[in-house]
Design a protein around this motif. Structure first.
Motif, PDB file in Angstrom:
ATOM      1  N   THR A   1       0.769  -1.140  -0.030  1.00 19.01           N
ATOM      2  CA  THR A   1       0.048  -0.123   0.014  1.00 19.01           C
ATOM      3  C   THR A   1       0.939   1.299  -0.022  1.00 19.01           C
ATOM      4  O   THR A   1       0.322   2.510  -0.195  1.00 19.01           O
ATOM      5  N   ALA A   2       2.213   1.101   0.264  1.00 24.36           N
ATOM      6  CA  ALA A   2       2.922   2.268   0.503  1.00 24.36           C
ATOM      7  C   ALA A   2       3.825   2.403  -0.791  1.00 24.36           C
ATOM      8  O   ALA A   2       4.432   3.671  -1.223  1.00 24.36           O
ATOM      9  N   LEU A   3       3.498   1.601  -1.931  1.00 26.50           N
ATOM     10  CA  LEU A   3       3.953   1.680  -3.083  1.00 26.50           C
ATOM     11  C   LEU A   3       3.282   2.667  -4.061  1.00 26.50           C
ATOM     12  O   LEU A   3       1.959   2.490  -4.299  1.00 26.50           O
ATOM     13  N   ALA A   4       3.954   3.884  -4.526  1.00 26.40           N
ATOM     14  CA  ALA A   4       3.066   4.816  -5.385  1.00 26.40           C
ATOM     15  C   ALA A   4       2.901   4.188  -6.737  1.00 26.40           C
ATOM     16  O   ALA A   4       1.762   4.420  -7.334  1.00 26.40           O
ATOM     17  N   ARG A   5       3.636   3.207  -7.229  1.00 23.67           N
ATOM     18  CA  ARG A   5       3.531   2.786  -8.457  1.00 23.67           C
ATOM     19  C   ARG A   5       3.283   1.140  -8.291  1.00 23.67           C
ATOM     20  O   ARG A   5       4.090   0.417  -7.872  1.00 23.67           O
ATOM     21  N   LYS A   6       2.021   0.748  -8.803  1.00 19.86           N
ATOM     22  CA  LYS A   6       1.587  -0.501  -8.396  1.00 19.86           C
ATOM     23  C   LYS A   6       2.090  -1.453  -9.647  1.00 19.86           C
ATOM     24  O   LYS A   6       0.904  -2.031 -10.562  1.00 19.86           O
ATOM     25  N   ASP A   7       3.259  -2.001  -9.744  1.00 15.06           N
ATOM     26  CA  ASP A   7       3.543  -2.736 -10.823  1.00 15.06           C
ATOM     27  C   ASP A   7       3.302  -4.121 -10.401  1.00 15.06           C
ATOM     28  O   ASP A   7       2.987  -4.518  -9.435  1.00 15.06           O
ATOM     29  N   LYS A   8       3.279  -5.155 -11.477  1.00 19.40           N
ATOM     30  CA  LYS A   8       2.827  -6.478 -11.411  1.00 19.40           C
ATOM     31  C   LYS A   8       3.463  -7.223 -10.251  1.00 19.40           C
ATOM     32  O   LYS A   8       3.165  -8.075  -9.648  1.00 19.40           O
ATOM     33  N   ALA A   9       5.014  -6.738 -10.004  1.00 15.43           N
ATOM     34  CA  ALA A   9       5.820  -7.638  -9.186  1.00 15.43           C
ATOM     35  C   ALA A   9       5.642  -7.183  -7.655  1.00 15.43           C
ATOM     36  O   ALA A   9       6.282  -7.448  -6.937  1.00 15.43           O
ATOM     37  N   GLY A  10       4.756  -6.134  -7.493  1.00 15.18           N
ATOM     38  CA  GLY A  10       4.729  -5.583  -6.334  1.00 15.18           C
ATOM     39  C   GLY A  10       5.043  -6.455  -5.006  1.00 15.18           C
ATOM     40  O   GLY A  10       6.141  -6.219  -4.424  1.00 15.18           O
ATOM     41  N   VAL A  11       4.214  -7.255  -4.713  1.00 11.88           N
ATOM     42  CA  VAL A  11       4.271  -8.048  -3.431  1.00 11.88           C
ATOM     43  C   VAL A  11       5.478  -9.131  -3.545  1.00 11.88           C
ATOM     44  O   VAL A  11       6.116  -9.171  -2.619  1.00 11.88           O
ATOM     45  N   GLN A  12       5.544  -9.580  -4.668  1.00 13.40           N
ATOM     46  CA  GLN A  12       6.811 -10.594  -5.158  1.00 13.40           C
ATOM     47  C   GLN A  12       8.282  -9.849  -5.045  1.00 13.40           C
ATOM     48  O   GLN A  12       8.929 -10.274  -4.168  1.00 13.40           O
ATOM     49  N   ALA A  13       8.247  -8.560  -5.261  1.00 15.88           N
ATOM     50  CA  ALA A  13       9.144  -7.908  -5.547  1.00 15.88           C
ATOM     51  C   ALA A  13       9.725  -7.677  -3.858  1.00 15.88           C
ATOM     52  O   ALA A  13      10.876  -7.382  -3.473  1.00 15.88           O
ATOM     53  N   LEU A  14       8.539  -7.044  -2.935  1.00 18.89           N
ATOM     54  CA  LEU A  14       8.826  -6.645  -1.708  1.00 18.89           C
ATOM     55  C   LEU A  14       9.415  -7.914  -1.074  1.00 18.89           C
ATOM     56  O   LEU A  14      10.291  -7.988  -0.106  1.00 18.89           O
ATOM     57  N   ARG A  15       8.801  -8.969  -1.189  1.00 14.36           N
ATOM     58  CA  ARG A  15       9.202 -10.334  -0.432  1.00 14.36           C
ATOM     59  C   ARG A  15      10.766 -10.519  -0.878  1.00 14.36           C
ATOM     60  O   ARG A  15      11.679 -10.592   0.244  1.00 14.36           O
ATOM     61  N   ALA A  16      11.167 -10.450  -2.345  1.00 18.51           N
ATOM     62  CA  ALA A  16      12.424 -10.661  -2.489  1.00 18.51           C
ATOM     63  C   ALA A  16      13.447  -9.679  -1.845  1.00 18.51           C
ATOM     64  O   ALA A  16      14.483  -9.970  -1.438  1.00 18.51           O
ATOM     65  N   GLY A  17      12.915  -8.297  -1.757  1.00 16.62           N
ATOM     66  CA  GLY A  17      13.825  -7.194  -1.315  1.00 16.62           C
ATOM     67  C   GLY A  17      13.942  -7.445   0.359  1.00 16.62           C
ATOM     68  O   GLY A  17      15.118  -7.289   0.808  1.00 16.62           O
ATOM     69  N   LEU A  18      12.965  -8.056   0.915  1.00 19.41           N
ATOM     70  CA  LEU A  18      13.007  -8.156   2.310  1.00 19.41           C
ATOM     71  C   LEU A  18      14.214  -9.199   2.644  1.00 19.41           C
ATOM     72  O   LEU A  18      15.055  -9.186   3.408  1.00 19.41           O
TER      73      LEU A  18
END
Length: 548
Positions: free
Chosen positions: A112-129
């Motif tokens: 919800t804090a991402l201003a640009r909702k790209d398709k990889a949103g949640v998956q990319a967040l998981r990888a980043g963490l």
């Protein structure tokens, strides 16, 4: 023996490869070196190097200076403090967490804090963490940004403040603790039969008496809703409800009606210095959100209401005459009200350590800890607010971590039931309930709701912050409404069983205050656990995470 950095890198590399390949992300190229911050209609690009420098110097990046006027001083301090704060989790723990149900909720909050909702949103967040937690200094906002699998990370700053404020250090430590003791929480099918269902309503028709009380000595007007039925007798304790911060006396209306249908008199009062009306005035700048004196006024509100109920009990020609056992009372408190209930049951306010802690940087504190810090303005260091008429207490998601010091909770002198939700971000279970429970003398019960959040216990039809909205402004990812129906059903059962422990029928209901019944009542979504003592090996794990 400690693992060498080389072996840790091997582990980190293993999870890094999983985190990236699992989501179809090329492992060779991308990582964020630029952050785009969106503040309303304005956007600004900040390099990772600028953010790293800001964390060291304590000064806002130059590119953000033109927009600093749009941030409050508190937000500026929070922004800078958050940049330098590490999340106390290693790569193995982070990888396990993000692949759990709670982890998915956390990722959705982050999204919800991402201003640009790209398709990889949640998956990319998981990888980043996961990747961010492999950094030598551990997981932090900066290591997450550096590991985020995209050259550019766009953030909605106001929403990011909300998300970051709810995901505090105590919450992260609670998740570490829950993962560490997970093997001990395996369910076992109870081998006993239960005689009836205490979550079902009683046969009596519930009535409501509305009172408007005025404590002239303290200049406090206290509304009270009294739930009762013709089955009410003085052989059962009167039950007093204390609501949470910024809420209303209908917080737990479903529970009040349930208890009243079984012959109990339930008085749900409203604390005028910390209710929803007071919060609305605070948002308009007309008063403080909570004044320090409220920590003393709330327990005194309960004592005052008991005084007034005793007058009602002796007043002829009213339906409750002779039905209210005011010298044999039970208090049910939720959140701030849970701390209130413990205080009126004998827990001593001990403020010396609180005052020392709250003078430090408040970044990373939970909402519960931040609220308790308001008490640092009270002139004395100790306060005893016990009312000897209180004979039992139920504390639902209570606030305890700072306000009672090291030994204040050891002075509770009545049977106590404490409830905790493992996904509670507002009053995180480890610091606010589990540590507190260990200090409270027996007899006592600790109820754990695996997957329960802070608002899960509240009445969705009568509480204003839940009508028509799945989340509240203060804390996203809440499990409420129909989603939390199983939780409320279990609470009705154990609250009734606990109340009956103050009656001649105690033995008939004791079976529902057992681990067997908790297992029986559990659902696939919400496993329930109940213990009367924290096992020594689990307490060792508790201290490991609390003492960090």
């Amino acid at each position: 023996m400690r693992k060498s950095w080389g072996s840790l890198k091997t582990v980190a590399g293993f999870f890094s490869a999983i985190a990236l390949t699992q989501f179809g992300i090329n492992t060779s190229a991308i990582a964020a070196d630029t952050v785009v911050v969106r503040l309303g209609l304005f956007t600004e690009t900040i390099s990772l190097a600028e953010l790293q420098k800001a964390a060291k110097t304590g000064e806002l990046p130059g590119s953000l200076q033109p927009y600093a006027k749009g941030l409050s001083e508190q937000q500026r301090r929070f922004f800078l403090g958050a940049l330098g704060m590490n999340i106390p989790m290693d790569v193995v723990t982070v990888n396990r967490l993000v692949n759990t149900q709670i982890g998915t909720t956390i990722l959705n909050d982050f999204a919800t804090a991402l201003a640009r909702k790209d398709k990889a949103g949640v998956q990319a967040l998981r990888a980043g963490l996961v990747l961010g937690s492999t950094a030598p200094q551990g997981l932090s906002i900066l290591s997450f940004i550096a590991a985020y699998p995209s050259k550019r990370l766009e953030i909605d700053l106001p929403q990011a403040f909300i998300v970051a404020g709810s995901l505090n250090t105590a919450f992260w430590r609670t998740q570490q603790f829950m993962l560490a003791i997970a093997p001990q929480l395996d369910s076992k099918t109870p081998q006993i039969a239960f005689p009836f269902d205490p979550s079902q309503p009683g046969s009596a028709q519930v009535k409501i008496l509305n009172l408007s009380l005025n404590d002239q000595k303290r200049d406090r007007k206290i509304p009270v809703d009294v739930y009762w039925s013709d089955a009410a007798t003085a052989n059962k304790p009167v039950i007093v409800f204390s609501h949470g911060f910024g809420s209303v006396r209908t917080d737990l209306r479903y529970l009040a009606e349930h208890l009243a249908s079984h012959g109990y008199v339930v008085a749900a009062l409203e604390h005028p210095g910390s209710n929803e009306a007071n919060t609305n005035l605070a948002l308009q700048g007309k008063t403080r959100v909570v004044k320090p004196q409220e920590f003393l006024n709330r327990p005194q509100d309960i004592s005052f209401v008991l005084d007034e109920l005793e007058k009602l009990n002796q007043t002829p020609n009213n339906p409750l005459v002779g039905k209210i056992a005011t010298t044999n009372a039970m208090v049910v408190g939720y959140s701030f009200g849970g701390g209130t209930a413990l205080a009126v049951a004998g827990a001593e306010l001990q403020l010396e350590r609180l005052k020392q802690r709250c003078k430090k940087n408040l970044v990373g504190l939970s909402l519960a800890e931040g609220m308790q810090c308001i008490a640092q303005e009270l002139p004395e260091n100790t306060y005893q607010l016990r009312d000897i008429r209180i004979k039992q207490v139920i504390a639902l998601n209570p606030t305890t971590s700072l306000i009672f010091g090291e030994t204040g909770l050891t002075k509770v002198q009545v049977p106590t039931l404490v409830l905790a939700g493992s996904a509670d971000k507002t009053t995180p279970a480890l610091t606010e309930q589990i540590v507190a429970f260990d200090k409270i003398p027996s007899p006592k019960w600790l109820v754990g709701i695996l997957g329960g959040t802070h608002l899960s216990v509240k009445d969705p039809s009568k509480t204003l912050d839940q009508i028509g909205q799945p989340n509240t402004p203060l804390s996203g990812g809440e499990v409420v409404g129909e989603q939390a129906a199983d939780i409320r059903k279990y609470i009705k059962a154990i609250a009734l069983a606990f109340a009956f422990q103050m009656t001649p029928e105690a033995k008939n209901y004791a079976i529902f205050l057992t681990s067997d019944y908790a297992q029986f009542a559990s659902t696939a979504t919400f496993p329930f656990r109940l213990i009367t003592q924290i096992p020594p090996d689990a307490m060792t794990v508790v201290k490991k995470f609390v003492d960090k």
